[in-house]
Design an enzyme around this catalytic site. Sequence first.
Site, PDB file in Angstrom:
ATOM      1  N   ASP A  50      45.275  36.469  47.052  1.00  0.00           N
ATOM      2  CA  ASP A  50      44.315  36.167  45.976  1.00  0.00           C
ATOM      3  C   ASP A  50      44.691  34.915  45.190  1.00  0.00           C
ATOM      4  O   ASP A  50      43.930  34.493  44.291  1.00  0.00           O
ATOM      5  CB  ASP A  50      44.201  37.350  45.012  1.00  0.00           C
ATOM      6  CG  ASP A  50      43.477  38.532  45.650  1.00  0.00           C
ATOM      7  OD1 ASP A  50      42.936  38.387  46.757  1.00  0.00           O
ATOM      8  OD2 ASP A  50      43.461  39.610  45.015  1.00  0.00           O
TER       9      ASP A  50
ATOM     10  N   HIS B  71      40.638  37.415  42.282  1.00  0.00           N
ATOM     11  CA  HIS B  71      40.943  38.859  42.306  1.00  0.00           C
ATOM     12  C   HIS B  71      39.887  39.605  41.496  1.00  0.00           C
ATOM     13  O   HIS B  71      39.740  39.389  40.283  1.00  0.00           O
ATOM     14  CB  HIS B  71      42.348  39.052  41.722  1.00  0.00           C
ATOM     15  CG  HIS B  71      42.815  40.461  41.612  1.00  0.00           C
ATOM     16  ND1 HIS B  71      43.007  41.278  42.708  1.00  0.00           N
ATOM     17  CD2 HIS B  71      43.192  41.186  40.530  1.00  0.00           C
ATOM     18  CE1 HIS B  71      43.471  42.449  42.291  1.00  0.00           C
ATOM     19  NE2 HIS B  71      43.578  42.430  40.982  1.00  0.00           N
TER      20      HIS B  71
ATOM     21  N   HIS C 145      38.205  43.837  51.312  1.00  0.00           N
ATOM     22  CA  HIS C 145      39.584  43.558  50.884  1.00  0.00           C
ATOM     23  C   HIS C 145      40.484  43.478  52.107  1.00  0.00           C
ATOM     24  O   HIS C 145      40.531  44.419  52.897  1.00  0.00           O
ATOM     25  CB  HIS C 145      40.085  44.662  49.945  1.00  0.00           C
ATOM     26  CG  HIS C 145      41.503  44.438  49.502  1.00  0.00           C
ATOM     27  ND1 HIS C 145      41.841  43.581  48.474  1.00  0.00           N
ATOM     28  CD2 HIS C 145      42.668  44.923  49.986  1.00  0.00           C
ATOM     29  CE1 HIS C 145      43.148  43.566  48.340  1.00  0.00           C
ATOM     30  NE2 HIS C 145      43.680  44.363  49.239  1.00  0.00           N
TER      31      HIS C 145
ATOM     32  N   GLU D 187      38.537  37.483  53.475  1.00  0.00           N
ATOM     33  CA  GLU D 187      39.870  37.066  52.998  1.00  0.00           C
ATOM     34  C   GLU D 187      40.761  36.644  54.163  1.00  0.00           C
ATOM     35  O   GLU D 187      41.510  35.660  54.062  1.00  0.00           O
ATOM     36  CB  GLU D 187      40.533  38.187  52.188  1.00  0.00           C
ATOM     37  CG  GLU D 187      39.884  38.374  50.828  1.00  0.00           C
ATOM     38  CD  GLU D 187      40.672  39.297  49.919  1.00  0.00           C
ATOM     39  OE1 GLU D 187      40.865  38.946  48.750  1.00  0.00           O
ATOM     40  OE2 GLU D 187      41.100  40.387  50.369  1.00  0.00           O
TER      41      GLU D 187
ATOM     42  N   GLU E 299      39.486  42.451  40.147  1.00  0.00           N
ATOM     43  CA  GLU E 299      39.781  43.213  38.933  1.00  0.00           C
ATOM     44  C   GLU E 299      40.111  42.345  37.714  1.00  0.00           C
ATOM     45  O   GLU E 299      40.227  42.854  36.597  1.00  0.00           O
ATOM     46  CB  GLU E 299      40.947  44.180  39.193  1.00  0.00           C
ATOM     47  CG  GLU E 299      40.638  45.316  40.146  1.00  0.00           C
ATOM     48  CD  GLU E 299      40.824  44.946  41.626  1.00  0.00           C
ATOM     49  OE1 GLU E 299      40.745  43.754  41.976  1.00  0.00           O
ATOM     50  OE2 GLU E 299      41.035  45.863  42.439  1.00  0.00           O
TER      51      GLU E 299
ATOM     52  N   HIS F  59      47.681  43.162  50.888  1.00  0.00           N
ATOM     53  CA  HIS F  59      46.473  42.743  51.616  1.00  0.00           C
ATOM     54  C   HIS F  59      46.615  43.096  53.090  1.00  0.00           C
ATOM     55  O   HIS F  59      46.505  42.228  53.967  1.00  0.00           O
ATOM     56  CB  HIS F  59      46.213  41.244  51.427  1.00  0.00           C
ATOM     57  CG  HIS F  59      45.455  40.913  50.171  1.00  0.00           C
ATOM     58  ND1 HIS F  59      46.036  40.890  48.938  1.00  0.00           N
ATOM     59  CD2 HIS F  59      44.133  40.621  49.953  1.00  0.00           C
ATOM     60  CE1 HIS F  59      45.127  40.594  48.023  1.00  0.00           C
ATOM     61  NE2 HIS F  59      43.958  40.429  48.612  1.00  0.00           N
TER      62      HIS F  59
ATOM     63  N   GLU G 269      49.354  41.405  45.353  1.00  0.00           N
ATOM     64  CA  GLU G 269      48.734  42.673  45.725  1.00  0.00           C
ATOM     65  C   GLU G 269      48.738  42.824  47.247  1.00  0.00           C
ATOM     66  O   GLU G 269      48.514  41.843  47.971  1.00  0.00           O
ATOM     67  CB  GLU G 269      47.276  42.623  45.236  1.00  0.00           C
ATOM     68  CG  GLU G 269      46.440  43.828  45.568  1.00  0.00           C
ATOM     69  CD  GLU G 269      44.962  43.596  45.230  1.00  0.00           C
ATOM     70  OE1 GLU G 269      44.468  42.471  45.416  1.00  0.00           O
ATOM     71  OE2 GLU G 269      44.309  44.555  44.791  1.00  0.00           O
TER      72      GLU G 269
END
Length: 250
Positions: free
Chosen positions: A39, A114, A168, A173, A116, A30, A28
């Site tokens: 992630d 992650h 995010h 992160e 989700e 970032h 994904e």
Amino acid sequence: MLVEEMTWEEYRDGVGHKILILPVGSIEQHGPHLPLNTDVVIPKGLAMMVAEAVGAMVLPPILYGYKSHPASGGGPSFPGTTSLDGSTLTHLALDILRDTCRHGGKKLMVMNGHYENVAFVAEAIDLLLREVKDSVRVLLVNWWELVSDEMLDELFAEAGFPGWEMEHAALTETSLVQYFAPELVREDRIVDDQSERIPKYSIFPPPDDIVPSSGTLYKATYASREKGEKLARHVTDFIVDIAREEFGRQ
Ligand SMILES: [Zn+2]
């Protein structure tokens, strides 16, 4: 520690009594400065630290995850964000956990990186427990849920904590990847950003103004390797306590 690098005999000798940690991530976007596998890097890094402390084994991570949501990951519009349908993730995780139990695994920990993924991984665990005997116990750990309020106050003293969804490709992160895999961080590309508006509901397909064009949802310039190390140790200590409490002293 890494199952993928063990021989079958080494694996056999540990699988029945050691904790087995399955990192689950995503591919994904970032932001302009972090890799697509952020992630994965974070839960795998935490899993290695926990494994070192309690003598656990780390299973090969699930690299892909459930679909990115605009409000917590920027959504599907960025090239590179490559996601699984929920049922695919559930069955992928279930297949891996089932075989691990077939080999004798009894103490399983899913280390999720992650946001989700949560519901679909929980579904995999629920389906697994219908199949396997009572002696199997599975913990699902979302690292961000273990961060204490005191640690948040300390990390976000200057930036201000925006809530985990917005974090995010931002302070935590970025700091954690700076700690676990500094060679993957494009230091000169780190920016602060924010959506023009943050609706309290979901819109499909997502309009442009709810996703910052950089893909960074909050302040990443406040990140540092030192914050990453502090956070990683904080979360690891917590998970080690959890592992000892739920699985007994290792
Ligand atoms: Zn992430």
